[in-house]
Design a protein around this motif. Structure first.
Motif, PDB file in Angstrom:
ATOM      1  N   PRO A  71      39.372  42.069  46.668  1.00 39.04           N
ATOM      2  CA  PRO A  71      39.518  41.128  45.542  1.00 39.04           C
ATOM      3  C   PRO A  71      39.335  39.665  45.941  1.00 39.04           C
ATOM      4  O   PRO A  71      38.959  38.836  45.118  1.00 39.04           O
ATOM      5  N   SER A  72      39.597  39.354  47.210  1.00 41.37           N
ATOM      6  CA  SER A  72      39.479  37.961  47.665  1.00 41.37           C
ATOM      7  C   SER A  72      38.042  37.556  47.973  1.00 41.37           C
ATOM      8  O   SER A  72      37.776  36.401  48.312  1.00 41.37           O
ATOM      9  N   SER A  73      37.104  38.485  47.856  1.00 38.98           N
ATOM     10  CA  SER A  73      35.710  38.188  48.160  1.00 38.98           C
ATOM     11  C   SER A  73      35.128  37.198  47.152  1.00 38.98           C
ATOM     12  O   SER A  73      35.603  37.091  46.020  1.00 38.98           O
ATOM     13  N   ARG A  74      34.072  36.530  47.577  1.00 37.97           N
ATOM     14  CA  ARG A  74      33.393  35.613  46.667  1.00 37.97           C
ATOM     15  C   ARG A  74      31.981  35.360  47.159  1.00 37.97           C
ATOM     16  O   ARG A  74      31.698  35.421  48.360  1.00 37.97           O
ATOM     17  N   HIS A  94      33.254  36.060  41.544  1.00 40.08           N
ATOM     18  CA  HIS A  94      34.304  36.899  42.131  1.00 40.08           C
ATOM     19  C   HIS A  94      34.089  38.353  41.716  1.00 40.08           C
ATOM     20  O   HIS A  94      33.444  38.629  40.697  1.00 40.08           O
ATOM     21  N   ASN A 156      31.145  35.743  51.294  1.00 42.03           N
ATOM     22  CA  ASN A 156      32.481  35.966  51.850  1.00 42.03           C
ATOM     23  C   ASN A 156      32.967  37.339  51.398  1.00 42.03           C
ATOM     24  O   ASN A 156      33.646  37.464  50.380  1.00 42.03           O
TER      25      ASN A 156
END
Length: 212
Positions: A71-74, A94, A156
């Motif tokens: 979930p923290s990926s971007r 996101h 990321n």
């Protein structure tokens, strides 16, 4: 006003060619002065993202299958100005479909805007990024030309973000842009629907330059 007969009689042909070349200017040499160009709206609320109908550009021959991103990926892409009217903005996507856009210059909407695209489109975009071979990319791909915009892409997804500069975007000369990187640049714009925030429309319904 150039008297070409006089120049031919007094100067060698090379000088004539030089004078002619220096007298030619292109549209991007100087900004247009037409005061009727539309300005970005003061509020972006009425502009709906075009992401619902955007296409995802998948590189040919891709057979990779990647796990769902944390979930923290971007995915972040920044486009800079050029010596002309290139839109300057940043867009961040996101995994849940949240998009953060910020327009700076030569765009229809300036400032930050937060909106959402379908989660399926975001998932397809992250899948493409995960299969693009980002760990093999160099930090910069460039071609020694001037006055072009730069694209910076940040992927990321894993433990170490990959940040790469592409100047000019998707170039094929010099140190050419890898095809998966070029495809990802277009795919981020397509999935995020940035055209709705970046492109200005003239009175005749056609695209025109956005004011700075």
């Amino acid at each position: 006003i150039v008297d070409f007969d006089l120049m031919h009689s007094l100067a060698p042909p090379a000088l004539v060619v030089l004078v002619l070349a220096s007298s030619c200017r292109t549209e991007r040499d100087s900004p247009p002065t037409d005061p009727s160009r539309p300005h970005p709206p003061s509020s972006p609320v009425t502009i709906a993202p075009a992401a619902t109908s955007a296409r995802i550009a998948t590189p040919a021959g891709t057979t990779c299958s990647a796990a769902a991103p944390p979930p923290s990926s971007r995915l972040v892409m920044e486009r800079t100005e050029c010596y002309g009217f290139c839109p300057a903005y940043t867009v961040e996507v996101h995994p849940d479909g949240t998009v953060l856009y910020e327009g700076r210059n030569y765009v229809r909407v300036r400032g930050p805007v937060r909106y959402a695209i379908p989660a399926a489109k975001a998932a397809a975009l992250f899948q493409q990024a995960a299969c693009a071979g980002t760990t093999t990319w160099k930090k910069r791909y460039d071609w020694p030309v001037t006055d072009n915009p730069t694209v910076t892409v940040t992927v990321n997804i894993g433990p170490t973000p990959v940040v790469v500069e592409d100047y000019p975007p998707c170039h094929t000369e010099g140190d050419p842009t890898p095809e998966p990187l070029c495809a990802l640049e277009h795919a981020i714009d397509d999935a995020a629907g940035t055209s709705a925030y970046v492109e200005c429309v003239g009175a005749d319904g056609g695209l025109t330059y956005c004011s700075r």
